[in-house]
Design a protein around this motif. Structure first.
Motif, PDB file in Angstrom:
ATOM      1  N   GLY A  83     -12.035  -3.254  98.680  1.00 61.92           N
ATOM      2  CA  GLY A  83     -11.858  -4.413  97.815  1.00 61.92           C
ATOM      3  C   GLY A  83     -12.859  -4.440  96.689  1.00 61.92           C
ATOM      4  O   GLY A  83     -13.956  -4.939  96.835  1.00 61.92           O
ATOM      5  N   GLY A  84     -12.509  -3.867  95.550  1.00 59.23           N
ATOM      6  CA  GLY A  84     -13.396  -3.897  94.401  1.00 59.23           C
ATOM      7  C   GLY A  84     -14.441  -2.813  94.396  1.00 59.23           C
ATOM      8  O   GLY A  84     -15.371  -2.863  93.616  1.00 59.23           O
ATOM      9  N   ALA A  85     -14.325  -1.816  95.259  1.00 63.03           N
ATOM     10  CA  ALA A  85     -15.347  -0.781  95.315  1.00 63.03           C
ATOM     11  C   ALA A  85     -15.286   0.106  94.086  1.00 63.03           C
ATOM     12  O   ALA A  85     -14.233   0.358  93.536  1.00 63.03           O
ATOM     13  CB  ALA A  85     -15.160   0.073  96.564  1.00 63.03           C
ATOM     14  N   LEU A  86     -16.454   0.589  93.679  1.00 64.11           N
ATOM     15  CA  LEU A  86     -16.532   1.495  92.542  1.00 64.11           C
ATOM     16  C   LEU A  86     -17.309   2.730  92.958  1.00 64.11           C
ATOM     17  O   LEU A  86     -18.481   2.875  92.647  1.00 64.11           O
ATOM     18  CB  LEU A  86     -17.241   0.807  91.361  1.00 64.11           C
ATOM     19  N   PRO A  87     -16.703   3.639  93.707  1.00 59.46           N
ATOM     20  CA  PRO A  87     -17.452   4.793  94.178  1.00 59.46           C
ATOM     21  C   PRO A  87     -17.852   5.706  93.035  1.00 59.46           C
ATOM     22  O   PRO A  87     -17.094   5.926  92.102  1.00 59.46           O
ATOM     23  CB  PRO A  87     -16.459   5.504  95.107  1.00 59.46           C
ATOM     24  N   ALA A  88     -19.046   6.266  93.130  1.00 58.24           N
ATOM     25  CA  ALA A  88     -19.510   7.201  92.119  1.00 58.24           C
ATOM     26  C   ALA A  88     -18.757   8.512  92.190  1.00 58.24           C
ATOM     27  O   ALA A  88     -18.959   9.384  91.377  1.00 58.24           O
ATOM     28  CB  ALA A  88     -21.002   7.457  92.292  1.00 58.24           C
ATOM     29  N   VAL A  89     -17.898   8.666  93.164  1.00 55.03           N
ATOM     30  CA  VAL A  89     -17.167   9.912  93.306  1.00 55.03           C
ATOM     31  C   VAL A  89     -16.239  10.156  92.124  1.00 55.03           C
ATOM     32  O   VAL A  89     -15.803  11.274  91.906  1.00 55.03           O
ATOM     33  CB  VAL A  89     -16.339   9.919  94.603  1.00 55.03           C
ATOM     34  N   ALA A  90     -15.926   9.117  91.369  1.00 57.76           N
ATOM     35  CA  ALA A  90     -14.996   9.306  90.263  1.00 57.76           C
ATOM     36  C   ALA A  90     -15.570  10.233  89.206  1.00 57.76           C
ATOM     37  O   ALA A  90     -14.842  10.856  88.458  1.00 57.76           O
ATOM     38  CB  ALA A  90     -14.651   7.962  89.635  1.00 57.76           C
ATOM     39  N   GLY A  91     -16.904  10.321  89.153  1.00 59.61           N
ATOM     40  CA  GLY A  91     -17.536  11.225  88.206  1.00 59.61           C
ATOM     41  C   GLY A  91     -17.218  10.854  86.786  1.00 59.61           C
ATOM     42  O   GLY A  91     -17.686   9.860  86.281  1.00 59.61           O
ATOM     43  N   CYS A  92     -16.400  11.635  86.124  1.00 60.00           N
ATOM     44  CA  CYS A  92     -16.117  11.364  84.727  1.00 60.00           C
ATOM     45  C   CYS A  92     -14.686  11.742  84.428  1.00 60.00           C
ATOM     46  O   CYS A  92     -13.950  12.195  85.283  1.00 60.00           O
ATOM     47  CB  CYS A  92     -17.051  12.179  83.834  1.00 60.00           C
ATOM     48  N   ALA A  93     -14.325  11.582  83.206  1.00 55.38           N
ATOM     49  CA  ALA A  93     -13.043  12.090  82.741  1.00 55.38           C
ATOM     50  C   ALA A  93     -13.283  12.729  81.383  1.00 55.38           C
ATOM     51  O   ALA A  93     -14.046  12.227  80.575  1.00 55.38           O
ATOM     52  CB  ALA A  93     -12.028  10.963  82.632  1.00 55.38           C
ATOM     53  N   SER A  94     -12.664  13.866  81.143  1.00 56.50           N
ATOM     54  CA  SER A  94     -12.842  14.549  79.867  1.00 56.50           C
ATOM     55  C   SER A  94     -11.651  14.275  78.964  1.00 56.50           C
ATOM     56  O   SER A  94     -10.561  13.954  79.425  1.00 56.50           O
ATOM     57  CB  SER A  94     -13.004  16.054  80.093  1.00 56.50           C
ATOM     58  N   ILE A  95     -11.874  14.421  77.674  1.00 56.08           N
ATOM     59  CA  ILE A  95     -10.845  14.136  76.676  1.00 56.08           C
ATOM     60  C   ILE A  95     -10.515  15.431  75.947  1.00 56.08           C
ATOM     61  O   ILE A  95     -11.385  16.032  75.317  1.00 56.08           O
ATOM     62  CB  ILE A  95     -11.343  13.080  75.666  1.00 56.08           C
ATOM     63  N   GLU A  96      -9.274  15.879  76.055  1.00 55.26           N
ATOM     64  CA  GLU A  96      -8.891  17.116  75.390  1.00 55.26           C
ATOM     65  C   GLU A  96      -8.797  16.899  73.881  1.00 55.26           C
ATOM     66  O   GLU A  96      -8.433  15.827  73.406  1.00 55.26           O
ATOM     67  CB  GLU A  96      -7.568  17.624  75.949  1.00 55.26           C
ATOM     68  N   GLY A 103     -14.646  22.857  82.972  1.00 55.10           N
ATOM     69  CA  GLY A 103     -13.833  21.852  83.642  1.00 55.10           C
ATOM     70  C   GLY A 103     -14.366  21.547  85.026  1.00 55.10           C
ATOM     71  O   GLY A 103     -15.384  22.097  85.465  1.00 55.10           O
ATOM     72  N   HIS A 104     -13.648  20.703  85.746  1.00 54.79           N
ATOM     73  CA  HIS A 104     -14.116  20.266  87.060  1.00 54.79           C
ATOM     74  C   HIS A 104     -14.074  21.367  88.113  1.00 54.79           C
ATOM     75  O   HIS A 104     -14.727  21.249  89.148  1.00 54.79           O
ATOM     76  CB  HIS A 104     -13.293  19.067  87.531  1.00 54.79           C
ATOM     77  N   GLY A 105     -13.339  22.428  87.852  1.00 49.46           N
ATOM     78  CA  GLY A 105     -13.278  23.519  88.812  1.00 49.46           C
ATOM     79  C   GLY A 105     -14.260  24.637  88.531  1.00 49.46           C
ATOM     80  O   GLY A 105     -14.291  25.637  89.255  1.00 49.46           O
ATOM     81  N   ASP A 106     -15.076  24.487  87.492  1.00 55.72           N
ATOM     82  CA  ASP A 106     -15.992  25.552  87.089  1.00 55.72           C
ATOM     83  C   ASP A 106     -17.357  25.408  87.753  1.00 55.72           C
ATOM     84  O   ASP A 106     -17.750  24.333  88.208  1.00 55.72           O
ATOM     85  CB  ASP A 106     -16.165  25.550  85.562  1.00 55.72           C
ATOM     86  N   GLU A 107     -18.084  26.525  87.763  1.00 56.39           N
ATOM     87  CA  GLU A 107     -19.471  26.521  88.221  1.00 56.39           C
ATOM     88  C   GLU A 107     -20.375  26.030  87.091  1.00 56.39           C
ATOM     89  O   GLU A 107     -20.028  26.177  85.920  1.00 56.39           O
ATOM     90  CB  GLU A 107     -19.881  27.933  88.657  1.00 56.39           C
ATOM     91  N   PRO A 108     -21.538  25.449  87.456  1.00 56.14           N
ATOM     92  CA  PRO A 108     -22.040  25.178  88.806  1.00 56.14           C
ATOM     93  C   PRO A 108     -21.366  23.950  89.413  1.00 56.14           C
ATOM     94  O   PRO A 108     -21.324  22.889  88.787  1.00 56.14           O
ATOM     95  CB  PRO A 108     -23.533  24.941  88.588  1.00 56.14           C
ATOM     96  N   ARG A 109     -20.859  24.100  90.629  1.00 54.74           N
ATOM     97  CA  ARG A 109     -20.061  23.040  91.233  1.00 54.74           C
ATOM     98  C   ARG A 109     -20.877  21.782  91.499  1.00 54.74           C
ATOM     99  O   ARG A 109     -20.339  20.675  91.482  1.00 54.74           O
ATOM    100  CB  ARG A 109     -19.415  23.544  92.527  1.00 54.74           C
ATOM    101  N   GLU A 110     -22.187  21.944  91.756  1.00 55.52           N
ATOM    102  CA  GLU A 110     -23.005  20.761  92.030  1.00 55.52           C
ATOM    103  C   GLU A 110     -23.154  19.873  90.805  1.00 55.52           C
ATOM    104  O   GLU A 110     -23.640  18.742  90.900  1.00 55.52           O
ATOM    105  CB  GLU A 110     -24.383  21.158  92.558  1.00 55.52           C
ATOM    106  N   ILE A 111     -22.718  20.381  89.649  1.00 58.20           N
ATOM    107  CA  ILE A 111     -22.738  19.587  88.419  1.00 58.20           C
ATOM    108  C   ILE A 111     -21.325  19.296  87.927  1.00 58.20           C
ATOM    109  O   ILE A 111     -20.990  18.163  87.593  1.00 58.20           O
ATOM    110  CB  ILE A 111     -23.546  20.301  87.317  1.00 58.20           C
ATOM    111  N   MET A 112     -20.467  20.303  87.907  1.00 58.89           N
ATOM    112  CA  MET A 112     -19.165  20.146  87.272  1.00 58.89           C
ATOM    113  C   MET A 112     -18.073  19.610  88.193  1.00 58.89           C
ATOM    114  O   MET A 112     -17.081  19.067  87.717  1.00 58.89           O
ATOM    115  CB  MET A 112     -18.707  21.483  86.675  1.00 58.89           C
ATOM    116  N   SER A 113     -18.233  19.745  89.486  1.00 60.50           N
ATOM    117  CA  SER A 113     -17.183  19.289  90.389  1.00 60.50           C
ATOM    118  C   SER A 113     -17.016  17.778  90.312  1.00 60.50           C
ATOM    119  O   SER A 113     -17.982  17.038  90.114  1.00 60.50           O
ATOM    120  CB  SER A 113     -17.507  19.693  91.828  1.00 60.50           C
TER     121      SER A 113
END
Length: 342
Positions: free
Chosen positions: A12-25, A156-166
């Motif tokens: 209910g109203g949670a905002l998990p940081a898992v969303a990370g970001c979104a890129s704009i082509e 992109g989100h599938g690229d290395e380093p995964r600890e940053i880009m995933s």
């Protein structure tokens, strides 16, 4: 099973940081080289956030990471230089993701955005990077900044380093499972303390009606539930020690986590104490031992006053300190008792 329960608890109203970001082509040009390859890119840092962090240092640390690792991950050399006038890139730190509305699936969960540039893309002028800072731990803000710069460099989100880009929290958040475990344990403690509070109220109602024998059962059950909550908080506090000395400890507000858990733990200890005293008072009163009952009652009231002087953190406070979320709408305190003594 526990993960499913946790997700339902904060839905209910949670905002998990898992969303990370979104890129704009971006639109394409005829240039087959990445627009930032081989030259010096000027960067201006703008702070529109109420964060206590030094965002200029945060941005520079993120930029120098990519300078040191550009060819390995981006495949070309890049250099950055801070500049106020006519910058190529503007990194804006803010407390919310407004300005990222153009991304697909935009919501308040977004922690940043940047254009995804690659060979042949035509970059905007200047290139905008948005990073949500707010109360997030310094290291988490830096990871978001690195992540968005990575998009600008074509990753992109599938690229290395995964600890940053995933875009998966398991990849980006160090010791993610431990953080979830701590938060779930605190949620378990909250459930126990909420039930204990309900039972304690039943006991006090019976006490006020001078049904002393009837009060002993609820007080006994409340004591057990508060004791369980106290044990759970102690377990969470000990579990947090795993972050001590971790190479990426800055991704968690460890001091904040400890303060919050210590505060909750202190309250739970007092709750155990005043509930035990009320149980003894009810037993004494049921046996017509008035003086003994009043002694226990006075001790209980003193503990309740001490309990209410402690300002409890919310579940949101704990989650933000853990670096799991930017914020949630749930403002429940872990436990609350009326300010008046019994």
């Amino acid at each position: 099973m526990r993960r499913r329960r946790y997700l339902a608890a904060v839905a209910g109203g949670a905002l998990p940081a898992v969303a990370g970001c979104a890129s704009i082509e971006q639109p394409f040009s005829d240039d087959e080289q990445h627009p930032l390859a081989g030259g010096t890119t000027t960067v201006r840092v703008e702070n529109l956030s109420d964060t206590d962090h030094n965002v200029e240092t945060n941005a520079w640390e993120a930029l120098t990471f990519w300078e040191a690792n550009d060819e390995e991950y981006a495949g070309f050399e890049v250099a950055f230089e801070l500049a106020e006038e006519d910058p190529d890139v503007v990194i804006e730190y803010a407390d919310d993701p407004s300005g990222c509305e153009a991304v697909e699936g935009y919501s308040e969960r977004v922690l940043g955005c940047a254009p995804l540039l690659g060979p042949g893309t035509r970059p905007p002028d200047p290139i905008p990077i948005k990073v949500v800072a707010g109360a997030r731990p310094y290291g988490e803000v830096r990871i978001t900044t690195q992540h968005e710069i990575g998009h600008v460099l074509g990753l992109g989100h599938g690229d290395e380093p995964r600890e940053i880009m995933s875009n998966r929290p398991e990849d980006r958040i160090p010791l993610y499972e431990v953080r979830i475990e701590i938060l779930e344990t605190v949620l378990d403690a909250q459930e126990q303390s909420s039930e204990a509070t309900r039972l304690f109220s039943q006991g006090t109602d019976a006490w006020q009606n001078e049904s002393f024998e009837a009060a002993t059962g609820p007080f006994q059950d409340a004591y057990s539930a508060f004791s369980t909550a106290e044990t759970l908080i102690a377990r969470s506090r000990n579990r947090a020690d795993v972050f001590e000395g971790h190479p990426r400890v800055e991704t968690i507000d460890l001091g904040g986590v400890r303060r919050h858990l210590d505060s909750i733990g202190e309250r739970m200890g007092l709750a155990v104490s005043f509930t035990a005293e009320m149980l003894l008072a009810a037993r004494a009163a049921a046996d017509d031992e008035t003086e003994t009952a009043n002694d226990h009652l006075r001790t209980a009231n003193g503990d309740i006053r001490s309990f209410n002087r402690i300002d409890p953190p919310t579940i949101r406070d704990v989650a933000v300190a853990l670096g799991l979320i930017r914020g949630i709408s749930r403002d429940d305190t872990v436990i609350d008792i009326a300010n008046e003594g019994i």
